[in-house]
Design a protein around this motif. Sequence first.
Motif, PDB file in Angstrom:
ATOM      1  N   PHE A 184     -20.201  31.233  60.132  1.00 56.47           N
ATOM      2  CA  PHE A 184     -19.130  31.059  61.118  1.00 56.47           C
ATOM      3  C   PHE A 184     -19.711  31.193  62.516  1.00 56.47           C
ATOM      4  N   ARG A 185     -19.680  30.109  63.327  1.00 57.85           N
ATOM      5  CA  ARG A 185     -20.285  30.114  64.678  1.00 57.85           C
ATOM      6  C   ARG A 185     -19.201  29.766  65.710  1.00 57.85           C
ATOM      7  N   PRO A 186     -18.472  30.769  66.230  1.00 59.26           N
ATOM      8  CA  PRO A 186     -17.308  30.506  67.083  1.00 59.26           C
ATOM      9  C   PRO A 186     -17.593  30.487  68.582  1.00 59.26           C
ATOM     10  N   ASP A 187     -18.786  30.074  68.988  1.00 56.80           N
ATOM     11  CA  ASP A 187     -19.158  30.137  70.404  1.00 56.80           C
ATOM     12  C   ASP A 187     -18.153  29.438  71.311  1.00 56.80           C
ATOM     13  N   HIS A 188     -17.659  28.278  70.895  1.00 60.66           N
ATOM     14  CA  HIS A 188     -16.775  27.497  71.763  1.00 60.66           C
ATOM     15  C   HIS A 188     -15.444  28.209  72.011  1.00 60.66           C
ATOM     16  N   ALA A 189     -15.078  29.109  71.124  1.00 60.87           N
ATOM     17  CA  ALA A 189     -13.834  29.857  71.310  1.00 60.87           C
ATOM     18  C   ALA A 189     -14.038  31.122  72.132  1.00 60.87           C
ATOM     19  N   VAL A 190     -15.286  31.533  72.298  1.00 56.20           N
ATOM     20  CA  VAL A 190     -15.592  32.758  73.044  1.00 56.20           C
ATOM     21  C   VAL A 190     -15.844  32.447  74.515  1.00 56.20           C
ATOM     22  N   LYS A 191     -16.498  31.334  74.786  1.00 56.52           N
ATOM     23  CA  LYS A 191     -16.970  31.036  76.140  1.00 56.52           C
ATOM     24  C   LYS A 191     -15.863  30.373  76.954  1.00 56.52           C
ATOM     25  N   ILE A 192     -14.959  31.204  77.432  1.00 54.22           N
ATOM     26  CA  ILE A 192     -13.776  30.728  78.145  1.00 54.22           C
ATOM     27  C   ILE A 192     -14.149  30.009  79.437  1.00 54.22           C
ATOM     28  N   GLU A 193     -15.315  30.301  79.983  1.00 56.81           N
ATOM     29  CA  GLU A 193     -15.735  29.687  81.250  1.00 56.81           C
ATOM     30  C   GLU A 193     -16.273  28.272  81.059  1.00 56.81           C
ATOM     31  N   ALA A 194     -16.560  27.862  79.823  1.00 50.35           N
ATOM     32  CA  ALA A 194     -17.176  26.568  79.570  1.00 50.35           C
ATOM     33  C   ALA A 194     -16.213  25.428  79.876  1.00 50.35           C
ATOM     34  N   ALA A 195     -16.775  24.299  80.316  1.00 47.37           N
ATOM     35  CA  ALA A 195     -15.940  23.161  80.715  1.00 47.37           C
ATOM     36  C   ALA A 195     -15.075  22.661  79.570  1.00 47.37           C
ATOM     37  N   GLY A 196     -15.582  22.724  78.356  1.00 49.50           N
ATOM     38  CA  GLY A 196     -14.842  22.178  77.219  1.00 49.50           C
ATOM     39  C   GLY A 196     -13.909  23.150  76.533  1.00 49.50           C
ATOM     40  N   PHE A 197     -13.699  24.323  77.106  1.00 49.21           N
ATOM     41  CA  PHE A 197     -12.897  25.345  76.425  1.00 49.21           C
ATOM     42  C   PHE A 197     -11.463  24.900  76.147  1.00 49.21           C
ATOM     43  N   PRO A 198     -10.721  24.347  77.120  1.00 48.59           N
ATOM     44  CA  PRO A 198      -9.335  23.935  76.808  1.00 48.59           C
ATOM     45  C   PRO A 198      -9.265  22.895  75.688  1.00 48.59           C
ATOM     46  N   ALA A 199     -10.156  21.906  75.716  1.00 53.26           N
ATOM     47  CA  ALA A 199     -10.152  20.890  74.668  1.00 53.26           C
ATOM     48  C   ALA A 199     -10.496  21.498  73.319  1.00 53.26           C
ATOM     49  N   TYR A 200     -11.417  22.467  73.330  1.00 55.86           N
ATOM     50  CA  TYR A 200     -11.779  23.088  72.056  1.00 55.86           C
ATOM     51  C   TYR A 200     -10.604  23.858  71.467  1.00 55.86           C
ATOM     52  N   LEU A 201      -9.840  24.531  72.303  1.00 55.79           N
ATOM     53  CA  LEU A 201      -8.679  25.259  71.777  1.00 55.79           C
ATOM     54  C   LEU A 201      -7.681  24.311  71.122  1.00 55.79           C
ATOM     55  N   GLU A 202      -7.577  23.092  71.615  1.00 57.41           N
ATOM     56  CA  GLU A 202      -6.709  22.119  70.957  1.00 57.41           C
ATOM     57  C   GLU A 202      -7.234  21.790  69.564  1.00 57.41           C
ATOM     58  N   ARG A 203      -8.538  21.629  69.441  1.00 61.29           N
ATOM     59  CA  ARG A 203      -9.133  21.376  68.126  1.00 61.29           C
ATOM     60  C   ARG A 203      -8.902  22.550  67.188  1.00 61.29           C
ATOM     61  N   LEU A 204      -9.113  23.756  67.693  1.00 64.73           N
ATOM     62  CA  LEU A 204      -8.932  24.950  66.873  1.00 64.73           C
ATOM     63  C   LEU A 204      -7.481  25.102  66.445  1.00 64.73           C
ATOM     64  N   SER A 205      -6.577  24.817  67.354  1.00 64.87           N
ATOM     65  CA  SER A 205      -5.147  24.888  67.036  1.00 64.87           C
ATOM     66  C   SER A 205      -4.801  23.940  65.892  1.00 64.87           C
ATOM     67  N   ALA A 206      -5.352  22.729  65.937  1.00 66.82           N
ATOM     68  CA  ALA A 206      -5.087  21.763  64.872  1.00 66.82           C
ATOM     69  C   ALA A 206      -5.713  22.210  63.556  1.00 66.82           C
ATOM     70  N   ALA A 207      -6.947  22.730  63.618  1.00 66.35           N
ATOM     71  CA  ALA A 207      -7.620  23.156  62.386  1.00 66.35           C
ATOM     72  C   ALA A 207      -6.922  24.345  61.741  1.00 66.35           C
ATOM     73  N   ALA A 208      -6.427  25.275  62.568  1.00 71.28           N
ATOM     74  CA  ALA A 208      -5.746  26.464  62.045  1.00 71.28           C
ATOM     75  C   ALA A 208      -4.267  26.218  61.778  1.00 71.28           C
ATOM     76  N   ASP A 209      -3.764  25.051  62.232  1.00 66.01           N
ATOM     77  CA  ASP A 209      -2.364  24.675  62.044  1.00 66.01           C
ATOM     78  C   ASP A 209      -1.417  25.706  62.666  1.00 66.01           C
ATOM     79  N   MET A 210      -1.692  26.032  63.930  1.00 68.89           N
ATOM     80  CA  MET A 210      -0.832  26.964  64.656  1.00 68.89           C
ATOM     81  C   MET A 210      -1.068  26.794  66.147  1.00 68.89           C
ATOM     82  N   PRO A 211      -0.050  27.023  66.960  1.00 73.99           N
ATOM     83  CA  PRO A 211      -0.241  26.925  68.415  1.00 73.99           C
ATOM     84  C   PRO A 211      -1.063  28.095  68.931  1.00 73.99           C
ATOM     85  N   ILE A 212      -1.808  27.848  70.007  1.00 69.60           N
ATOM     86  CA  ILE A 212      -2.579  28.910  70.652  1.00 69.60           C
ATOM     87  C   ILE A 212      -2.171  28.957  72.111  1.00 69.60           C
TER      88      ILE A 212
END
Length: 469
Positions: A184-212
């Motif tokens: 399990f490598r969750p770097d994209h969910a930890v690095k809130i300062e990264a440019a792609g963080f908002p887009a990644y949360l959308e992916r995670l929300s879809a994968a987990a089937d829940m809003p974030i």
Amino acid sequence: MKAFMGDDFLLESDAACRLYHEVAAPLPIIDYHNHLPPRQIAEDTHWESLGQIWLEGDHYKWRAMRWAGIDERRITGDASFREKFDAFADIMPQCLGNPLYHWTHLEMSRYFGLDGTVLSRDTAAAVWDAAADRLPRPEFGARGLLRRMAVELVGTTDDPCDSLEHHRALAREPDLGFRVVPSFRPDHAVKIEAAGFPAYLERLSAAADMPITRFEDLVAALERRLDHFVAAGCVATDHGIEIARLGAERTDAALTAILKRRLAGHTLDEADIADFQGAVLVALGRAYARRDLVMQLHLGPIRNNRSALVRTLGADVGGDSIGDRPFAAALNALLDRLDRTGDLPRTILYSVDPSRNAVIVTTAGNFQDGSVPGKVQAGSGWWFNDQLDGMRRQMTQLAQMGLIARFVGMLTDSRSFLSFPRHEYFRRLLCDMVGDWMERGHIPPDHDLAAGLVTDICYRNAARWFAAR
């Protein structure tokens, strides 16, 4: 003068030779951290040429070729794999002293039977042809290459959003002969300062089937995906940490406010970033402890430094280097925050900066609690340090400041199916070190005692940690 990479390569004493040939060499491999694509194992991928399997994704080779003046077209560009291979063979004499020189010749020998052949412009055609003869054979697919090296466990590195379909398919094959488990490598969910963080949360929300929308949602989504990983055989997790941060302990409401500001497009200050990242790491560490998963922390690189490479090729293509930021205080504080509530999982710490080996070893020593031998590990020489001097230095300091007997040993950290002779490289060096201790009278002249140490480091400790399930 010894033969080039002969039977006793790296072994400088009779004790070392006996330890390697009788004890270390026959042991299976637990490769608990690598970047092999699970799809290629599931599909039993075959490669068309040595150029493809050697050069398609190996940034170690790319860096050396650039250093030698090879143009990018013959490294990652549109040149044929034969042209790229010929360029690599041409620069091989310039790699003397670099671990690539040893790795290359170990791979030529162990996979293609090219014992004693030295790669150069003059031998390139013969090496190419020897590989071309073997690669089409059934046993030279991805699975056969793993079996050839007696690999028992492959720990891949996977994003929380990954489906893990290939891991599940492989787990259903009773005669596979080895295990492939996700990490399990969750770097994209930890690095809130990264440019792609908002887009990644959308992916995670879809994968987990829940809003974030709140901090609690993010943790819940990650835990939901973590359970998905555990169901697929996950035994370890991994974090790449360029900047070690651990801010103040904040309420969920305060952390949600930070999250909302970031999702609204605001730039966060350093304190908010540290508070948020620390909170996510602590929440994940507790989740790992509840599931008895190993937490790996890779500390200190500076990534993607050459903007021209990033612009044309993307991330992780050979533009990374050793960083020099301090991390001792933040790392100790993170482990302590987990430990004081009884939530510290088994942990492995790696530093890309070899001058921080002592920091890693002494930090690991702070958090041994008697519950698990070597509960916090000083990980093997990583990245720029998985070479003779780097591995020797890491093991020497671990032995002197900790307990090397509890070390979980070597890993490839590689994207290449031909990288497993690196375990042999490590084992030969370890046996030479232990044999030298015996020869010098630093430890008793007791072969069985030394053999037990070598077996634990090369196999048994990692098997207990990663293959016991």
